[in-house]
Design an enzyme around this catalytic site. Structure first.
Site, PDB file in Angstrom:
ATOM      1  N   GLY A  21       0.820  -1.207   0.000  1.00  0.00           N
ATOM      2  CA  GLY A  21       0.000   0.000   0.000  1.00  0.00           C
ATOM      3  C   GLY A  21       0.852   1.254   0.000  1.00  0.00           C
ATOM      4  O   GLY A  21       1.460   1.582   1.015  1.00  0.00           O
ATOM      5  N   LYS A  24      -1.050   7.936   0.149  1.00  0.00           N
ATOM      6  CA  LYS A  24      -0.451   9.105   0.813  1.00  0.00           C
ATOM      7  C   LYS A  24       0.224   8.717   2.123  1.00  0.00           C
ATOM      8  O   LYS A  24       1.331   9.168   2.420  1.00  0.00           O
ATOM      9  CB  LYS A  24      -1.522  10.165   1.070  1.00  0.00           C
ATOM     10  N   MET A  25      -0.430   7.899   2.922  1.00  0.00           N
ATOM     11  CA  MET A  25       0.142   7.463   4.198  1.00  0.00           C
ATOM     12  C   MET A  25       1.266   6.453   3.977  1.00  0.00           C
ATOM     13  O   MET A  25       2.360   6.575   4.531  1.00  0.00           O
ATOM     14  CB  MET A  25      -0.945   6.833   5.071  1.00  0.00           C
ATOM     15  N   ASN A 108      -7.508   1.769   8.682  1.00  0.00           N
ATOM     16  CA  ASN A 108      -8.644   2.038   9.573  1.00  0.00           C
ATOM     17  C   ASN A 108      -9.705   0.954   9.440  1.00  0.00           C
ATOM     18  O   ASN A 108     -10.820   1.202   8.988  1.00  0.00           O
ATOM     19  CB  ASN A 108      -9.252   3.408   9.267  1.00  0.00           C
ATOM     20  N   SER A 134      -2.362   7.489  13.649  1.00  0.00           N
ATOM     21  CA  SER A 134      -2.904   8.845  13.572  1.00  0.00           C
ATOM     22  C   SER A 134      -1.792   9.833  13.252  1.00  0.00           C
ATOM     23  O   SER A 134      -0.652   9.658  13.660  1.00  0.00           O
ATOM     24  CB  SER A 134      -3.557   9.233  14.906  1.00  0.00           C
ATOM     25  N   GLY A 136      -1.941  11.507   9.922  1.00  0.00           N
ATOM     26  CA  GLY A 136      -2.043  11.813   8.505  1.00  0.00           C
ATOM     27  C   GLY A 136      -0.748  11.572   7.758  1.00  0.00           C
ATOM     28  O   GLY A 136       0.230  11.057   8.311  1.00  0.00           O
ATOM     29  N   LYS A 184      -8.213   3.510  17.970  1.00  0.00           N
ATOM     30  CA  LYS A 184      -8.121   4.447  16.851  1.00  0.00           C
ATOM     31  C   LYS A 184      -9.518   4.862  16.372  1.00  0.00           C
ATOM     32  O   LYS A 184      -9.739   6.019  15.997  1.00  0.00           O
ATOM     33  CB  LYS A 184      -7.339   3.808  15.699  1.00  0.00           C
ATOM     34  N   HIS A 187     -10.735   7.433  18.719  1.00  0.00           N
ATOM     35  CA  HIS A 187      -9.973   8.650  18.400  1.00  0.00           C
ATOM     36  C   HIS A 187     -10.626   9.396  17.245  1.00  0.00           C
ATOM     37  O   HIS A 187     -10.829  10.611  17.298  1.00  0.00           O
ATOM     38  CB  HIS A 187      -8.535   8.259  18.056  1.00  0.00           C
ATOM     39  N   ASN A 188     -10.978   8.662  16.187  1.00  0.00           N
ATOM     40  CA  ASN A 188     -11.578   9.306  15.022  1.00  0.00           C
ATOM     41  C   ASN A 188     -12.972   9.836  15.314  1.00  0.00           C
ATOM     42  O   ASN A 188     -13.379  10.872  14.787  1.00  0.00           O
ATOM     43  CB  ASN A 188     -11.608   8.333  13.845  1.00  0.00           C
ATOM     44  N   TYR A 192     -14.198  13.718  14.971  1.00  0.00           N
ATOM     45  CA  TYR A 192     -15.413  14.210  14.312  1.00  0.00           C
ATOM     46  C   TYR A 192     -16.052  15.313  15.154  1.00  0.00           C
ATOM     47  O   TYR A 192     -16.431  16.367  14.628  1.00  0.00           O
ATOM     48  CB  TYR A 192     -16.422  13.072  14.149  1.00  0.00           C
ATOM     49  N   ARG A 283     -22.472  15.367   8.366  1.00  0.00           N
ATOM     50  CA  ARG A 283     -21.748  15.037   7.135  1.00  0.00           C
ATOM     51  C   ARG A 283     -22.690  14.412   6.099  1.00  0.00           C
ATOM     52  O   ARG A 283     -22.571  14.685   4.902  1.00  0.00           O
ATOM     53  CB  ARG A 283     -20.569  14.114   7.445  1.00  0.00           C
TER      54      ARG A 283
END
Length: 312
Positions: A21, A24-25, A108, A134, A136, A184, A187-188, A192, A283
């Site tokens: 993978g 971006k991360m 995630n 966490s 980004g 996690k 955390h997310n 929010y 959202r």
């Protein structure tokens, strides 16, 4: 047994691992691994990303089979892919693994899926760690906050890896299988709610009759106030980059699921979550009702996750 090629034996134990993978991360994390003197063997279906990773340098693999064959047992393979693709990748990968190998899911995923996957892999003698990450893309490059679930012995075996990928004191063992992704997820969910409060507050200030300098206020809030935080800093950065009106930013806000998973967990464990649930519902509502509140939320997502949030 799947025998690794002799030419691919690692020179020093613990420095060589597979990595699947290169988004971006993932790409940024591989770059950090190379910087920390690891030897990652990498795979991604995106051939452009694979070619770019080879320049880091990381060793590219043409498929999961060749990735596994390039590693000596006990193998360690980190998955950094969308949660919807983990089962497919894992089912393909295990055909080339041996007892004592370890798979890490750093995406995630739902903690219940992680518990299921750990049980399935254990039946094959393969270890599994669920790892919440966490920070980004920027954190993946400069040091993340890392939450690990699984067997404590397996965590201890690879603790150096988590230390090297995190900021100082930014990693920890959370508990058994599923605990890393559970922490996690929460955390997310909290994220929010925090983002929603910021967005609503700044939307009110934008509508107020005082002609307020929102960028200046975001900067001021981040100097000694109770709400000083990375989120406020990112909001200031968004205003600086796109202007206070955020005119190029979409007022509809995407979501990846962890907020709703947190609400569902609250219901399961008898805990009311009106703030987080309200932010999730906003959202969904924003898809047909864009607003400045939504623009602030989208701008924040762009700042810390580099998500595409521009108006189409």
């Amino acid at each position: 047994m799947n025998k690794p090629r002799d030419t691919k034996r690692p020179g020093k134990a613990g420095l060589r691992l597979g990595y699947v993978g290169l988004g971006k991360m993932g790409f940024n994390m591989v770059e950090r691994l190379v910087e920390k003197r690891y030897e990652p063997v990498v795979f991604d279906v995106n051939k452009v990303a694979l070619k770019e990773a080879a320049g880091l340098p990381a060793e590219p693999a043409s498929d999961l089979k060749s990735l596994a064959e390039a590693l000596a047992s006990p193998r360690l393979i980190w998955l950094m892919i969308p949660h919807t693709t983990v089962d497919e990748a894992m089912n393909s990968l295990v055909r080339y693994l041996d007892k004592g190998d370890t798979i890490i899911d750093g995406g995630n995923s739902s903690y219940k899926d992680s518990m299921r996957r750990a049980k399935s892999l254990a039946e094959k003698g393969i270890d599994f760690l669920d790892v919440g990450v966490s920070g980004g893309p920027a954190g993946a490059r400069s040091g993340s906050c890392i939450m690990v679930g699984g067997n404590k012995e397996t965590f201890a075996k690879y603790e150096r890896l988590f230390r090297d990928l995190s900021v100082k004191d930014g990693y920890g063992y959370m508990g058994g299988h599923g605990a890393g992704h559970f922490v996690k997820m929460i955390h997310n969910g909290i994220e929010y709610g925090m983002m929603q409060a910021l967005a609503e507050g700044f939307a009110i200030m934008k509508q107020a009759p005082f002609h307020l300098d929102l960028e200046r206020i975001a900067d001021l809030y981040n100097h000694g106030s109770v709400v000083t935080s990375r989120l406020v800093g990112w909001l200031k950065g968004a205003f600086d980059e796109y202007g206070q009106g955020l005119d190029s930013i979409s007022g509809t806000v995407a979501q990846s699921g962890e907020g709703m998973w947190t609400v569902e967990a609250g219901r399961e464990y008898g805990v009311s979550t009106p703030v987080i649930e309200g932010s999730v519902n906003f959202r969904t509502f924003s898809q047909d009702h864009p607003s400045y509140t939504g623009q602030v939320l989208s701008a924040l997502r762009n700042q810390f996750g580099r998500h595409d949030v521009f108006k189409k």
